[in-house]
Design an enzyme around this catalytic site. Structure first.
Site, PDB file in Angstrom:
ATOM      1  N   ARG A  82      81.727  60.786  -1.476  1.00  0.00           N
ATOM      2  CA  ARG A  82      82.107  59.579  -0.779  1.00  0.00           C
ATOM      3  C   ARG A  82      81.272  58.383  -1.235  1.00  0.00           C
ATOM      4  O   ARG A  82      81.653  57.302  -1.577  1.00  0.00           O
ATOM      5  CB  ARG A  82      82.187  59.829   0.797  1.00  0.00           C
ATOM      6  CG  ARG A  82      83.150  58.749   1.248  1.00  0.00           C
ATOM      7  CD  ARG A  82      83.646  59.477   2.832  1.00  0.00           C
ATOM      8  NE  ARG A  82      84.127  60.907   2.854  1.00  0.00           N
ATOM      9  CZ  ARG A  82      83.958  61.775   3.474  1.00  0.00           C
ATOM     10  NH1 ARG A  82      82.982  61.456   4.691  1.00  0.00           N
ATOM     11  NH2 ARG A  82      84.620  62.881   3.767  1.00  0.00           N
ATOM     12  N   ASP A 114      77.148  67.521  -1.803  1.00  0.00           N
ATOM     13  CA  ASP A 114      77.298  66.333  -2.512  1.00  0.00           C
ATOM     14  C   ASP A 114      76.066  65.523  -3.246  1.00  0.00           C
ATOM     15  O   ASP A 114      76.012  64.631  -3.996  1.00  0.00           O
ATOM     16  CB  ASP A 114      77.821  64.862  -1.745  1.00  0.00           C
ATOM     17  CG  ASP A 114      79.060  65.065  -1.128  1.00  0.00           C
ATOM     18  OD1 ASP A 114      79.765  65.924  -1.503  1.00  0.00           O
ATOM     19  OD2 ASP A 114      79.463  64.248  -0.029  1.00  0.00           O
ATOM     20  N   MET A 144      84.488  65.792  -5.096  1.00  0.00           N
ATOM     21  CA  MET A 144      83.850  65.081  -3.554  1.00  0.00           C
ATOM     22  C   MET A 144      82.742  64.276  -3.948  1.00  0.00           C
ATOM     23  O   MET A 144      82.368  64.264  -5.177  1.00  0.00           O
ATOM     24  CB  MET A 144      83.498  66.264  -2.573  1.00  0.00           C
ATOM     25  CG  MET A 144      84.431  67.066  -1.996  1.00  0.00           C
ATOM     26  SD  MET A 144      83.841  68.011  -0.638  1.00  0.00           S
ATOM     27  CE  MET A 144      85.479  68.660   0.036  1.00  0.00           C
TER      28      MET A 144
END
Ligand code: ATP
Length: 366
Positions: free
Chosen positions: A196, A152, A194
């Protein structure tokens, strides 16, 4: 002549193998014994053959492989003091005094906890007759260093984390593949990627693929964004485009903190624009495949620097994490960087997006 242990923990990332290889080889090159600990903290607690001494050629032929060949795990046991005490015993049994942890902020928090508790754990082990008085006197401190593996790119203080570049390549490949079918059928595709608390992958994928719209958690769209998006998509079609691409980070939210799902975006496109719209959730495919050259080199550089940091470490040295800043390897204070990283998530949850961007801005500011 120190003894080094290396483990990978948390979610896997392409390029972790390069880092493991570099730690093993740089360690041996500098005259140390190096142990590989398999399955992250789980292996550290299990001990036995999960922790084995590793030689130069044991790490041949792994740099080009995705994931982590030494295994990774989420280990609840390590969150308990008893688990960390067993881990401490297993390290002492093999004379490991220096530990390199490759993982995310959770893994580094765990490593720091083990370091902080070390002296009291050693005393406990001695009072339980698990170690001798000589061992108690010898193993006074645990030296640790962290390397961040995370697709990420969600760690504060480093320009890049290991795996993010490979994951971005994978996403771009997928968008390119989808674009041909979208073009043939004049479709709109909504891709969930992806991230978050971090829009790095979504934002960079959108830039690389000339997407029509992107939604990321740190910068939620203004109220009425649905109309703006529809106008943008319509305009592209009016100019002759046969397809639209929209990228949604998995953590995308609106200004009120409500999740924006790929399905919701599809609904907007279908109902308001009557477009043939499909959703593709890329999921674990982003973690798969071979690491990019960048990640192989980044892992190698970070692994080498990690060993140098361990060799330099004294009883007074603060725990460090190896970071890339302006293409230089630097050592930054581990727990400060972990705290900043965790603050991003809290800032987003508190809808303090300016703070989230300020913290993120250090890695992607213009
Ligand atoms: P990712 O970014 O992929 O989630 P991570 O390292 O943050 O990676 P976590 O699942 O948070 O992943 O942590 C990995 C492991 O680290 C946990 O399973 C646990 O064993 C250990 N760990 C995490 N947080 C702590 C903590 N507060 N105390 C002790 N150990 C921890």
């Amino acid at each position: 002549d120190i003894t080094i242990g290396v483990l990978t923990s948390g979610g896997d990332a392409q390029g972790m193998n390069a880092a493991v290889r570099a730690v093993v080889r740089m360690g041996i090159h500098c005259g140390s014994d190096v142990y590989v600990i398999q399955e992250g903290y789980q292996g550290l607690i299990e001990g036995g053959d999960k922790i084995h001494r590793t030689k130069w050629f044991d790490v041949s032929g792994i740099i080009e492989l995705g994931g982590t060949v030494i295994g990774s795990a989420r280990c609840m046991g390590f969150k308990e003091r008893e688990g960390r005490r067993t881990a401490c015993l297993n390290l002492i049994k093999r004379s490991i005094t220096h530990l390199c942890v490759i993982g995310g902020d959770g893994s580094l928090t765990g490593a720091n906890k083990l370091r902080e508790e070390w002296t009291s754990l050693v005393e406990e082990l001695h009072s339980l007759n698990k170690i001798t008085v000589e061992q108690k006197a010898t193993y006074k401190k645990l030296h640790i260093v962290g390397i961040v593996g995370s697709i990420d790119n969600d760690f504060c203080g480093t320009d890049m984390t290991i795996g993010a570049d490979s994951a971005l390549h994978r996403i771009v490949d997928c968008v390119d593949s989808i674009a041909t079918t979208a073009h043939s059928h004049q479709r709109t595709f909504v891709l969930e990627v992806m991230g978050r608390n971090c829009g790095y992958l979504a934002l960079c994928a959108a830039l690389s693929c000339c997407a029509d719209w992107v939604l990321i958690p740190e910068s939620p769209p203004e109220e009425g964004w649905e109309n703006q998006m529809c106008e943008r998509l319509n305009r592209a079609r009016e100019y002759g485009s046969r397809l639209n691409i929209i990228i949604v980070a998995e953590g995308a939210i609106d200004r009120n903190g409500n999740a924006i799902s790929a399905d919701y975006v599809k609904k907007i496109c279908t109902e308001r624009l009557n477009q043939d719209t499909r959703v593709t959730v890329l999921g674990h495919i982003q973690r798969g495949g071979r690491p990019s050259a960048f990640d192989r080199i980044l892992g190698t550089r970070m692994g080498c620097e990690a060993v140098l940091a361990l060799l330099d470490s004294t009883d007074e040295t603060e725990a460090a994490v190896i970071a890339l800043k302006g293409n230089q390897m630097v050592r930054i204070p581990m727990m400060e960087a972990v705290a900043e990283t965790q603050e991003v998530g809290k800032a987003i949850a508190a809808k303090n997006f300016a703070r989230a961007i300020e913290l993120r801005g250090r890695t992607f500011n213009r």
